[in-house]
Structure formats: structure tokens, C-alpha cells
Design a protein around this motif. Structure first.
Motif, PDB file in Angstrom:
ATOM      1  N   TRP A   1       0.843  -1.246   0.202  1.00 21.89           N
ATOM      2  CA  TRP A   1       0.106  -0.040   0.041  1.00 21.89           C
ATOM      3  C   TRP A   1       1.033   1.360   0.052  1.00 21.89           C
ATOM      4  O   TRP A   1       0.511   2.089  -0.661  1.00 21.89           O
ATOM      5  N   THR A   2       1.891   1.389   0.769  1.00 22.63           N
ATOM      6  CA  THR A   2       2.826   2.634   0.764  1.00 22.63           C
ATOM      7  C   THR A   2       3.445   2.762  -0.505  1.00 22.63           C
ATOM      8  O   THR A   2       3.659   3.780  -1.329  1.00 22.63           O
ATOM      9  N   LEU A   3       3.810   1.462  -1.336  1.00 21.31           N
ATOM     10  CA  LEU A   3       4.396   1.699  -2.453  1.00 21.31           C
ATOM     11  C   LEU A   3       3.488   2.090  -3.592  1.00 21.31           C
ATOM     12  O   LEU A   3       3.651   2.809  -4.406  1.00 21.31           O
ATOM     13  N   ILE A   4       2.175   1.607  -3.618  1.00 20.85           N
ATOM     14  CA  ILE A   4       1.114   1.931  -4.356  1.00 20.85           C
ATOM     15  C   ILE A   4       0.750   3.627  -4.257  1.00 20.85           C
ATOM     16  O   ILE A   4       0.574   4.386  -5.305  1.00 20.85           O
ATOM     17  N   ASP A   5       0.561   3.867  -2.910  1.00 22.05           N
ATOM     18  CA  ASP A   5       0.263   5.101  -2.638  1.00 22.05           C
ATOM     19  C   ASP A   5       1.438   6.144  -3.052  1.00 22.05           C
ATOM     20  O   ASP A   5       1.347   7.161  -3.795  1.00 22.05           O
ATOM     21  N   ALA A   6       2.687   5.699  -3.077  1.00 20.39           N
ATOM     22  CA  ALA A   6       3.777   6.851  -3.604  1.00 20.39           C
ATOM     23  C   ALA A   6       3.669   6.693  -4.992  1.00 20.39           C
ATOM     24  O   ALA A   6       4.007   7.866  -5.612  1.00 20.39           O
ATOM     25  N   ALA A   7       3.540   5.658  -5.606  1.00 25.23           N
ATOM     26  CA  ALA A   7       3.490   5.745  -7.124  1.00 25.23           C
ATOM     27  C   ALA A   7       2.293   6.552  -7.693  1.00 25.23           C
ATOM     28  O   ALA A   7       2.370   7.326  -8.732  1.00 25.23           O
ATOM     29  N   GLY A   8       0.828   6.529  -6.771  1.00 28.63           N
ATOM     30  CA  GLY A   8      -0.163   7.246  -7.177  1.00 28.63           C
ATOM     31  C   GLY A   8       0.231   8.788  -6.916  1.00 28.63           C
ATOM     32  O   GLY A   8      -0.183   9.660  -7.851  1.00 28.63           O
ATOM     33  N   ARG A   9       0.811   9.083  -5.921  1.00 30.93           N
ATOM     34  CA  ARG A   9       1.332  10.872  -5.768  1.00 30.93           C
ATOM     35  C   ARG A   9       2.353  10.903  -6.762  1.00 30.93           C
ATOM     36  O   ARG A   9       2.213  12.169  -7.145  1.00 30.93           O
ATOM     37  N   ALA A  10       3.023  10.221  -7.456  1.00 28.20           N
ATOM     38  CA  ALA A  10       4.038  10.391  -8.388  1.00 28.20           C
ATOM     39  C   ALA A  10       3.281  10.728  -9.788  1.00 28.20           C
ATOM     40  O   ALA A  10       3.767  11.529 -10.452  1.00 28.20           O
ATOM     41  N   LEU A  11       2.444   9.911 -10.066  1.00 28.66           N
ATOM     42  CA  LEU A  11       1.542  10.007 -11.016  1.00 28.66           C
ATOM     43  C   LEU A  11       0.871  11.325 -11.099  1.00 28.66           C
ATOM     44  O   LEU A  11       0.704  12.004 -12.001  1.00 28.66           O
ATOM     45  N   LEU A  12       0.265  11.672 -10.056  1.00 35.98           N
ATOM     46  CA  LEU A  12      -0.451  12.901  -9.794  1.00 35.98           C
ATOM     47  C   LEU A  12       0.606  13.918  -9.946  1.00 35.98           C
ATOM     48  O   LEU A  12       0.059  15.080 -10.871  1.00 35.98           O
ATOM     49  N   ALA A  13       1.558  14.158  -9.492  1.00 37.60           N
ATOM     50  CA  ALA A  13       2.641  15.279  -9.591  1.00 37.60           C
ATOM     51  C   ALA A  13       3.125  15.293 -11.027  1.00 37.60           C
ATOM     52  O   ALA A  13       3.263  16.592 -11.553  1.00 37.60           O
ATOM     53  N   ARG A  14       3.152  14.313 -11.672  1.00 36.30           N
ATOM     54  CA  ARG A  14       3.617  14.305 -13.376  1.00 36.30           C
ATOM     55  C   ARG A  14       2.366  14.904 -14.061  1.00 36.30           C
ATOM     56  O   ARG A  14       2.695  15.743 -15.035  1.00 36.30           O
ATOM     57  N   ALA A  15       1.116  14.581 -13.520  1.00 32.27           N
ATOM     58  CA  ALA A  15      -0.051  15.180 -14.388  1.00 32.27           C
ATOM     59  C   ALA A  15      -0.323  16.630 -14.085  1.00 32.27           C
ATOM     60  O   ALA A  15      -0.288  17.439 -15.018  1.00 32.27           O
ATOM     61  N   GLU A  16       0.107  16.871 -12.858  1.00 35.78           N
ATOM     62  CA  GLU A  16       0.003  18.693 -12.437  1.00 35.78           C
ATOM     63  C   GLU A  16       1.237  19.249 -13.254  1.00 35.78           C
ATOM     64  O   GLU A  16       1.031  20.506 -13.606  1.00 35.78           O
TER      65      GLU A  16
END
Length: 457
Positions: free
Chosen positions: A437-452
């Protein structure tokens, strides 16, 4: 003052701040760690972070200064000059540590997140808590399994083992395991496959599944451990009576129907693999000893799935694993980051797959396509896959075996801790303990930052 050379500069540090000077050990790199963190090293049985000064890569370092204080930290240096009057640049140690390891709002919150995530996943997937974890193995071209909670560890079969003349055909000898002797038995011979599977010349490719039997422990030698399956109870069927013969009724407790086109799996009962005489002998061999302060009751131990991703050895709690599968064909995701390997179609669902080697910034993996596996987990009810280079098997860790030194950066929110593992071929290595879950959460945050970032004018 203790004077030394670090980063090519002569420096000084108050001698009372240094507890010990030691050689630089083999270091385990930690992804997302503090700036200047070279990795984690093993110092007298304790895992300690090793820092370099001024962004140095540590290539020229050969010694470390183990610092005194509540926080275990070591500094990598090129040379120790000795004790002198104040000379050279004086290191502001407190400022260095404060910059490398800011506020320690870390592990307790992360562990709470893990527990909450496990509960959330269980609530959102009906019946998940009732699922049975099975360790699937291959033997003589057939598949068998043991309940994962009955397996203590999975080892590579060592080349050297003590042969015992005159013992029964299924007994192969003994190996050293956790400061004691572990008797080895051929699972093929125990199940009546001795004429189809020759033991000679196969040691290097076989694995040993360690299970408790009769109050002692034994190693069951198998061709290979395939994966971990999470199956619903209604997928386990009793053995048809017409197929039962001799001791098969006791040795095989159920037949598993995994579904998805996979072969049927015979689920074994470890307590009925050995005859009564051998089981009684194991009880006499089991040492009676009291627990020391550093040991815990068996019920407090936890099973972890050990695997590799690039240069990293990792493990995650078995309770967090939904299954392990071969890597299917992946559908590419347009404009995705390099670590998002694609989408896998599993049981009618599109599952995002994270390439863990790339995500952790590892060097290019040398793993072949046949070795790579997909570790499946669920996050908030949604499935996700972690692409890993190799599955090492199950390990059994007690709470006191897990260490939690500060690594700084985002590492303290990513990794649940670290554990020292022993490998016959590689010696002692440090494994990174992770939660999916921490790995997937971190990946999700990275995707969001990339999109922003992409949306900015």
C-alpha cells in the motif's frame, strides 16, 4: 579533536562524539533515502545508516566513524588522521543530522497505515479474510501445496549436506539451519515418486521448504517453489474416495481448484507426511529451552514473501499478498512513466502493473522473462500488481528481528523496516521490508505530480 579526511577535505570532530572507528562494510542502498545516504551497513549485528559528506559518492571511503548518541549513524571517511588540537574544518554534526533526518514523524504512522489498509482491503473485498494462503510447489511434474501459515521458511538447497548412512530412503541427510541441524527429506520419496525423480545432481536447482512436524523441524526438498495463492475455502475440495490409497488420505488433505485455467493442486498435510516412528524421533530431537528476552513466542512470528527487484532484496507481509502469478502480456499505457509497465488483464479486471526495479531506481535487471513474477495486492478494493525479478520464497520474522534505523527522505514512509538475511551464496544481506500500500500510494502521488506538472502552462 578527531581529525579525518572526508570528501577530499581535512575535517575535525569532537572526539567524544565518536563511539568507534570501523572498516566500511558492504552497504545496502535504500531508495528515496536522505541526501548523502550511502546505504545501510551491519555493525556488530546492528543495522546503521552510513552518510557521506557534501554529496560525495563514497567511492574513496574505506572507514566509518560510528557516532555516539541516541540515533545510530555512521560517517564514511577516506582516512582517519588521529587526535590533534583543533585543525581543519570543524564539522557541525548536529546540523548535518538535522538536515539528513528531519522530524521523525514516521514508522508508527506508517505501521498504523499498514494495519488500516489491511482492514480496509478486507472490508471492501467480501470474504477476503476467509481466504487460505497456499505455498504452491512443483514436484515430479506435478503441483502440490502447503498452507503458507504452516511453512517457516523456504531455502535454496545447499550443495553441502551431511549424509547419514543407513537411514530410510526418503531421508537425505541434514543441513545447518539457525544454529542447529535440520533433517532433510525428499518430498518426492515421501509421496511415492522415488522412481520418477532422481536426487543426484539436482541439488543446485532444488529448494527446501522448512515445516514444523512433531515438535521439531524438517526440510522438505522440492523441485521448486512456484508461487503463493490466496484461495477461497470453496475452492478446496475433499479428495475423491476412489483415488485414496495407502497413506494418501492422510498426506493429502484437499484438492485445490485455483481457477483461471490453472492446474489442480494437491494440498498436503505436513503432520501426516512422516510415519509415526519418525515423528516420535523428531519430538525427542526438539530442544527444550526457555525463551530469552530477545526471543518471542511462535505465535508472534510473521510470514513474509521475499523477492528481488534489481539490486534490492525485499519482503512484504504475506497477509498483504493477494497472489503471485507469471507475468502476462501487458497493454501499454500512453504517456505513462517508465515504471508503469502497463495493464494486465487478470480474471476480467484491468490491473495496473508497477515495475518495482524501475520504481526503486535500480540498475537494469538481468532477470530473464521466466524468472520475473507479478506480486498481486489490493488497494482500497482495487487490484494492483508489482513486477519483481525473482521470488525467493517465504521467510519467518519475529518482531525483534526487524530493525528501524532512520534512513531519511521518503524512505522512512516507504519501508516498514529492515532485516538481516543470510544467503549461502551471498552471505548476509539486508532486506527492505515493504508494504504494497505504501508503494502503491507513493506511485499514485508520483503520477499525480506528473500530471500537475504537465498541466502547467
Amino acid at each position: 579533536m578527531l581529525t579525518f579526511v572526508a570528501g577530499g577535505l581535512r575535517r575535525a570532530l569532537a572526539a567524544h562524539r565518536v563511539r568507534e572507528i570501523a572498516s566500511l562494510p558492504r552497504l545496502t542502498p535504500v531508495p528515496f533515502g536522505a541526501e548523502g545516504l550511502l546505504g545501510l551497513g551491519n555493525f556488530r549485528g546492528r543495522i546503521v545508516p552510513v552518510l557521506a559528506l557534501d554529496g560525495a559518492d563514497g567511492a574513496a571511503a574505506s572507514r566509518v566513524l560510528l557516532l555516539d548518541g541516541e540515533r545510530p549513524v555512521a560517517l564514511a571517511v577516506e582516512a582517519v588522521l588521529g587526535l590533534e588540537a583543533r585543525d581543519g574544518e570543524t564539522l557541525d554534526l548536529d546540523a548535518l543530522l538535522a538536515a539528513s533526518f528531519p522530524a521523525p514523524a514516521r514508522r508508527s504512522a506508517t505501521s498504523a497505515h499498514l494495519s488500516a489498509a489491511v482492514q480496509e482491503a478486507g472490508e471492501q473485498e467480501m470474504g477476503r479474510d476467509d481466504r487460505v494462503a497456499l505455498l504452491a510447489m512443483e514436484l515430479a511434474g506435478q503441483r502440490f501445496a502447503l498452507p503458507a501459515n504452516e511453512v517457516e521458511a523456504v531455502l535454496k538447497r545447499p550443495a553441502d549436506q551431511a549424509a547419514v548412512p543407513g537411514v530410510r530412503g526418503s531421508a537425505l541427510g541434514a543441513i545447518e539451519y539457525r544454529d542447529s541441524l535440520l533433517p532433510l527429506f525428499s518430498l518426492a520419496a515421501l509421496l511415492g515418486f522415488e522412481t520418477r525423480l532422481k536426487d543426484a545432481g539436482r541439488k543446485g536447482n532444488q529448494q527446501v521448504v522448512v515445516v514444523p512436524i512433531g515438535g521439531g523441524k524438517v526440510g522438505l526438498v522440492v523441485d521448486r517453489v512456484c508461487n503463493v495463492l490466496q484461495v477461497a475455502p470453496d475452492r478446496l475440495e475433499p479428495v475423491p474416495g476412489v483415488l485414496l490409497r495407502k497413506d494418501a488420505e492422510a498426506a493429502i488433505r484437499a484438492i485445490c481448484r485455483p481457477g483461471g485455467g490453472e492446474r489442480l493442486i494437491s494440498v498436503l498435510d505436513a503432520d501426516h507426511l512422516l510415519d509415526a516412528e519418525t515423528t516420535t524421533a523428531l519430538r525427542t530431537l526438539a530442544p527444550a529451552r526457555s525463551l530469552s528476552d530477545g526471543e518471542t513466542q511462535a505465535g508472534e512470528r510473521q510470514s513474509w514473501l521475499a523477492f528481488r527487484a534489481g539490486e534490492h532484496r525485499l519482503a512484504m507481509p504475506l497477509e498483504a499478498v493477494d497472489g503471485v502469478a507469471r507475468v502476462p502480456v501487458l497493454a501499454a499505457v500512453p504517456d505513462a512513466p517508465e515504471w508503469l509497465a502497463g495493464l494486465a488483464s487478470l480474471h476480467g479486471a484491468a490491473v495496473p502493473v508497477i515495475d518495482l526495479s524501475v520504481r526503486l531506481g535500480s540498475r537494469a535487471s538481468g532477470a530473464g522473462a521466466n524468472d520475473r513474477r507479478l506480486v498481486l495486492a489490493r488497494h482500497g478494493g482495487d487490484p494492483a500488481g508489482l513486477l519483481v525479478d525473482r521470488i525467493d520464497g517465504l521467510i519467518d520474522l519475529s518482531p525483534h528481528a526487524i530493525e528501524r534505523p532512520e534512513a531519511g527522505g521518503a524512505a522512512d514512509a516507504t519501508f516498514e523496516g529492515y532485516a538481516r538475511l543470510t544467503d549461502d551464496a551471498e552471505g548476509e544481506r539486508i532486506a527492505l521490508l515493504v508494504s504494497p500500500w505504501t508503494l502503491i500510494d507513493a506511485a499514485g502521488r508520483a503520477l499525480l505530480a506528473r500530471a500537475e506538472k504537465a498541466a502547467r502552462p
